[in-house]
Motif scaffolding. Sequence first.
Motif, mmCIF file in Angstrom:
data_model
loop_
_atom_site.group_PDB
_atom_site.id
_atom_site.type_symbol
_atom_site.label_atom_id
_atom_site.label_comp_id
_atom_site.label_asym_id
_atom_site.label_seq_id
_atom_site.Cartn_x
_atom_site.Cartn_y
_atom_site.Cartn_z
ATOM 1 N N LYS A 120 0.815 -1.212 0.000
ATOM 2 C CA LYS A 120 0.000 0.000 0.000
ATOM 3 C C LYS A 120 0.852 1.267 0.000
ATOM 4 O O LYS A 120 0.320 2.367 -0.088
ATOM 5 C CB LYS A 120 -0.904 0.012 1.242
ATOM 6 C CG LYS A 120 -2.140 -0.874 1.153
ATOM 7 C CD LYS A 120 -2.878 -0.854 2.488
ATOM 8 C CE LYS A 120 -4.250 -1.476 2.376
ATOM 9 N NZ LYS A 120 -5.239 -0.608 1.734
ATOM 10 N N GLY A 121 2.165 1.109 0.145
ATOM 11 C CA GLY A 121 3.064 2.245 0.104
ATOM 12 C C GLY A 121 3.500 2.771 1.456
ATOM 13 O O GLY A 121 4.208 3.776 1.535
ATOM 14 N N TYR A 122 3.121 2.092 2.538
ATOM 15 C CA TYR A 122 3.488 2.568 3.873
ATOM 16 C C TYR A 122 4.930 2.200 4.187
ATOM 17 O O TYR A 122 5.383 1.099 3.894
ATOM 18 C CB TYR A 122 2.552 1.977 4.931
ATOM 19 C CG TYR A 122 1.196 2.638 4.936
ATOM 20 C CD1 TYR A 122 0.935 3.737 5.749
ATOM 21 C CD2 TYR A 122 0.179 2.170 4.111
ATOM 22 C CE1 TYR A 122 -0.306 4.357 5.741
ATOM 23 C CE2 TYR A 122 -1.074 2.783 4.094
ATOM 24 C CZ TYR A 122 -1.304 3.873 4.912
ATOM 25 O OH TYR A 122 -2.536 4.483 4.898
ATOM 26 N N ARG A 123 5.654 3.134 4.817
ATOM 27 C CA ARG A 123 7.033 2.912 5.240
ATOM 28 C C ARG A 123 7.183 3.020 6.752
ATOM 29 O O ARG A 123 8.248 2.740 7.281
ATOM 30 C CB ARG A 123 7.960 3.946 4.565
ATOM 31 C CG ARG A 123 7.963 3.914 3.045
ATOM 32 C CD ARG A 123 8.559 2.624 2.506
ATOM 33 N NE ARG A 123 9.860 2.324 3.092
ATOM 34 C CZ ARG A 123 11.003 2.894 2.693
ATOM 35 N NH1 ARG A 123 11.000 3.798 1.724
ATOM 36 N NH2 ARG A 123 12.154 2.560 3.255
ATOM 37 N N ARG A 124 6.130 3.402 7.439
ATOM 38 C CA ARG A 124 6.202 3.587 8.886
ATOM 39 C C ARG A 124 4.953 3.025 9.536
ATOM 40 O O ARG A 124 3.837 3.208 9.040
ATOM 41 C CB ARG A 124 6.336 5.070 9.233
ATOM 42 C CG ARG A 124 6.491 5.364 10.725
ATOM 43 C CD ARG A 124 6.482 6.844 11.004
ATOM 44 N NE ARG A 124 6.639 7.141 12.413
ATOM 45 C CZ ARG A 124 6.125 8.208 13.012
ATOM 46 N NH1 ARG A 124 5.444 9.094 12.309
ATOM 47 N NH2 ARG A 124 6.309 8.412 14.301
ATOM 48 N N MET A 125 5.163 2.343 10.653
ATOM 49 C CA MET A 125 4.056 1.790 11.420
ATOM 50 C C MET A 125 4.321 2.073 12.892
ATOM 51 O O MET A 125 5.480 2.116 13.327
ATOM 52 C CB MET A 125 3.961 0.282 11.173
ATOM 53 C CG MET A 125 2.744 -0.389 11.772
ATOM 54 S SD MET A 125 2.655 -2.161 11.302
ATOM 55 C CE MET A 125 2.127 -2.019 9.592
ATOM 56 N N GLU A 163 7.866 2.253 17.217
ATOM 57 C CA GLU A 163 7.849 2.542 15.785
ATOM 58 C C GLU A 163 8.489 1.383 15.034
ATOM 59 O O GLU A 163 9.478 0.801 15.496
ATOM 60 C CB GLU A 163 8.620 3.820 15.483
ATOM 61 C CG GLU A 163 8.003 5.068 16.075
ATOM 62 C CD GLU A 163 8.806 6.310 15.720
ATOM 63 O OE1 GLU A 163 8.598 6.866 14.620
ATOM 64 O OE2 GLU A 163 9.650 6.696 16.539
ATOM 65 N N ILE A 164 7.929 1.056 13.886
ATOM 66 C CA ILE A 164 8.413 -0.014 13.036
ATOM 67 C C ILE A 164 8.702 0.581 11.662
ATOM 68 O O ILE A 164 7.797 1.162 11.032
ATOM 69 C CB ILE A 164 7.371 -1.143 12.906
ATOM 70 C CG1 ILE A 164 6.901 -1.611 14.281
ATOM 71 C CG2 ILE A 164 7.916 -2.302 12.073
ATOM 72 C CD1 ILE A 164 5.547 -2.287 14.273
ATOM 73 N N ASP A 165 9.940 0.484 11.204
ATOM 74 C CA ASP A 165 10.286 0.944 9.859
ATOM 75 C C ASP A 165 10.021 -0.178 8.864
ATOM 76 O O ASP A 165 10.516 -1.303 9.034
ATOM 77 C CB ASP A 165 11.758 1.352 9.802
ATOM 78 C CG ASP A 165 12.038 2.607 10.614
ATOM 79 O OD1 ASP A 165 11.155 3.494 10.656
ATOM 80 O OD2 ASP A 165 13.127 2.697 11.216
ATOM 81 N N LEU A 166 9.256 0.128 7.838
ATOM 82 C CA LEU A 166 8.917 -0.862 6.827
ATOM 83 C C LEU A 166 9.761 -0.647 5.577
ATOM 84 O O LEU A 166 10.016 0.493 5.181
ATOM 85 C CB LEU A 166 7.431 -0.762 6.462
ATOM 86 C CG LEU A 166 6.441 -0.996 7.604
ATOM 87 C CD1 LEU A 166 5.021 -0.772 7.110
ATOM 88 C CD2 LEU A 166 6.591 -2.407 8.172
#
Length: 209
Positions: A120-125, A163-166
Amino acid sequence: MSAYPEIGEQALCRPVPDGAFARYSARPVRTLDDFQKVVAIRAAVFMAEQDCPYEEEFDGNDFCATHFVVFDGDSPVGTLRLRWFAGFAKLERVVLLRGQRGRPALQVMLAEAFELATRKGYRRMIAQIQARLWPVWSRTFRCRLTADRPRFWFSDFEYAEIEIDLPEHPRALAPDSDPMVMIRPEGEWDAPGVLDASVARTDRPDVAA
């Protein structure tokens, strides 16, 4: 999910064990039957084991979220919830039935969920975890405690924010992605869906829905 989640797996601290994807499978919830599995698992763990009140566990966010269910063969054994915000996703309600804890079901489910988020284009969670479980989560996926964010309490537990870096997905969806891809079922963007088949019914394939 149809393809191996190689991008989502990169967010884990360790590769998914060999053979785990042959035993376990995880998918986004798309049917009422799968959602009932989510409710049953969360009730069994959060309400029965942790004594969480019903109105706190089912908090009004379930119908505006994406849920995953992980299966051991045909048996549902775990679930998680993702909510979507501008610029970040939020990981919530990660849970396994007691007999599955410490087994690869969690890694399989997280890899599939991270794969969907990166597609989906997410880089941060972000996630809000029970503070006592930080040692567990820090060994499960690549994450860090959010700087300058104090711990807080709700539903009788102390929580911390992480924080989780994707990783970047090479085939992340974008506004200019193929319109027929965009309307396929969630997470199944690479397989023709029912609406692809409907194109043959019209002699004006240039007409948008």
